[in-house]
Design an enzyme around this catalytic site. Structure first.
Site, PDB file in Angstrom:
ATOM      1  N   ARG A   1       0.834  -1.213   0.000  1.00  0.00           N
ATOM      2  CA  ARG A   1       0.000   0.000   0.000  1.00  0.00           C
ATOM      3  C   ARG A   1       0.865   1.258   0.000  1.00  0.00           C
ATOM      4  O   ARG A   1       0.561   2.243   0.662  1.00  0.00           O
ATOM      5  CB  ARG A   1      -0.961   0.010   1.191  1.00  0.00           C
ATOM      6  CG  ARG A   1      -1.925  -1.155   1.220  1.00  0.00           C
ATOM      7  CD  ARG A   1      -2.882  -1.158   0.028  1.00  0.00           C
ATOM      8  NE  ARG A   1      -3.670  -2.385   0.015  1.00  0.00           N
ATOM      9  CZ  ARG A   1      -3.307  -3.514  -0.590  1.00  0.00           C
ATOM     10  NH1 ARG A   1      -2.158  -3.560  -1.257  1.00  0.00           N
ATOM     11  NH2 ARG A   1      -4.068  -4.581  -0.571  1.00  0.00           N
TER      12      ARG A   1
ATOM     13  N   SER B   1     -11.211  -0.664   2.836  1.00  0.00           N
ATOM     14  CA  SER B   1     -10.377  -0.997   4.001  1.00  0.00           C
ATOM     15  C   SER B   1      -9.822   0.283   4.610  1.00  0.00           C
ATOM     16  O   SER B   1      -9.093   1.020   3.949  1.00  0.00           O
ATOM     17  CB  SER B   1      -9.230  -1.913   3.581  1.00  0.00           C
ATOM     18  OG  SER B   1      -9.727  -3.125   3.074  1.00  0.00           O
TER      19      SER B   1
ATOM     20  N   GLU C   1      -5.105   3.155   6.002  1.00  0.00           N
ATOM     21  CA  GLU C   1      -4.820   3.013   4.577  1.00  0.00           C
ATOM     22  C   GLU C   1      -5.418   4.197   3.817  1.00  0.00           C
ATOM     23  O   GLU C   1      -4.926   4.583   2.765  1.00  0.00           O
ATOM     24  CB  GLU C   1      -5.414   1.693   4.077  1.00  0.00           C
ATOM     25  CG  GLU C   1      -5.164   1.399   2.622  1.00  0.00           C
ATOM     26  CD  GLU C   1      -5.673   0.027   2.212  1.00  0.00           C
ATOM     27  OE1 GLU C   1      -6.249  -0.069   1.112  1.00  0.00           O
ATOM     28  OE2 GLU C   1      -5.499  -0.940   2.971  1.00  0.00           O
TER      29      GLU C   1
END
Length: 341
Positions: free
Chosen positions: A158, A228, A324
């Site tokens: 990520r 998420s 995130e």
């Protein structure tokens, strides 16, 4: 001020001074220059599927609507040049219809193609870096267009160079994808592992991934969310061994560097937080990794909920979760971890 609510999937009641759809590169250059001249903050946004606005944005939001896909091929590979405003999921579906395989595990990930490299999006054993040939970037300081190779993008979990050295004053205008004609299905995770590798096709994987995601993840049209909310934490083998002694069933994924990735959703669930609500924000009942706009949530509701979750997980597991989602304040992006400390 203009309403930002329709332009981000959390659907929070925030505004921006001005919102402009960008359909060509010259327009993008001109609008950026005008913001610099007028000393206005500027935010480049795709489909707003991975952002949390903390307050009204006191500047101009430029929506990436650069469209178009070019397809070339040689004996071994398909090459796709995809402009940054293209919808990612629609690109995945289109590629399979064209007989181009390799993106199917990344189905139903929200957002634009131009946002995919920033987060190095990933799901079910495949990441953007696995299919990326290059990323085409516009330097808004110089108006120079250049390409970064896969290696130059410095992809991580990520993460990428677009969160660091190229975070400000650069815009991804296109991505280049390289997909092998010698297609090998990736069936490592979840119910995909039940599919027969020798008989499965890309459409079946696409359908299964869509079914899994729809069963676990809320539709932003019903409950605003940004997918998420937290990254899956990666910890040392030593720390993991201590945790496993206390929690033998803890889901874990060994990494190439010897560290171990944990499932953030499992950690949150173990703290009894599924369905937990704070103000108008809540932890989703089916997937604890997703925070939702349950009912007229404010930005501060979401931030306070994220803070509460982070504290509870740390108290129980001595693991600090990192968001995130990108946090956007009134004049631009801020450190998301600091915002929920």
């Amino acid at each position: 001020m203009q309403n930002l609510q329709p332009f981000h999937t959390f659907s929070l009641p925030v505004q921006a001074q001005k919102i402009i759809e960008i359909t060509d590169i010259e327009q993008l250059k001109q609008q950026w220059a005008a913001c610099q001249t007028n000393k206005l903050p500027v935010l480049l946004l795709g489909q707003g599927s991975n952002v949390l606005f903390l307050r009204d944005f006191q500047g101009v939001v430029l929506l990436n609507r650069l469209m178009g896909i070019q397809h070339t091929q040689d004996a071994d590979f398909h090459y796709l040049h995809v402009n940054g405003g293209e919808n990612w999921h629609q690109l995945v579906a289109w590629s399979i219809q064209q007989g181009i395989f390799g993106l199917e595990n990344l189905a139903l990930i929200p957002g634009c193609a131009g946002s995919a490299p920033i987060q190095n999006i990933g799901a079910y054993g495949v990441e953007f870096k696995d299919v990326c040939d290059y990323v085409e970037v516009l330097n808004l300081h110089t108006n120079e267009i250049f390409r970064l190779s896969n290696e130059q993008c410095q992809f991580g979990y990520r993460d990428s160079i677009f969160k660091h050295a190229y975070a400000t004053g650069y815009v991804i205008i296109a991505v280049g994808l390289k997909l092998s004609k010698n297609w090998i299905p990736v069936l490592k995770y979840g119910s995909l592992a039940n599919l027969e590798k020798s008989a499965v096709n890309a459409q079946q994987i696409f359908d299964e991934v869509c079914a899994i995601r729809r069963s676990k993840l809320p539709d932003p049209a019903e409950f605003g969310n940004a997918g998420s909310f937290f990254k899956n934490p990666v910890i040392s083998k030593v720390d993991f061994d201590h945790l496993q002694q206390e929690y033998p069933d803890i889901p874990h994924f060994p990494q190439a560097d010897g560290r171990v990735k944990l499932a953030a959703g499992w950690l949150i669930d173990q703290c009894g937080l599924k369905g937990y609500q704070l103000g108008g924000a809540a932890v989703h009942q089916q997937q604890a990794l997703v925070l939702i706009n349950q009912q007229d949530a404010t930005s501060s509701d979401v931030v306070e909920l994220a803070h509460h979750i982070r504290q509870k997980v740390a108290q129980r597991f001595a693991v600090w979760l990192q968001p995130e989602v990108r946090f956007i304040d009134e004049d631009g992006e801020v450190d998301s971890e600091q915002a929920i400390c």
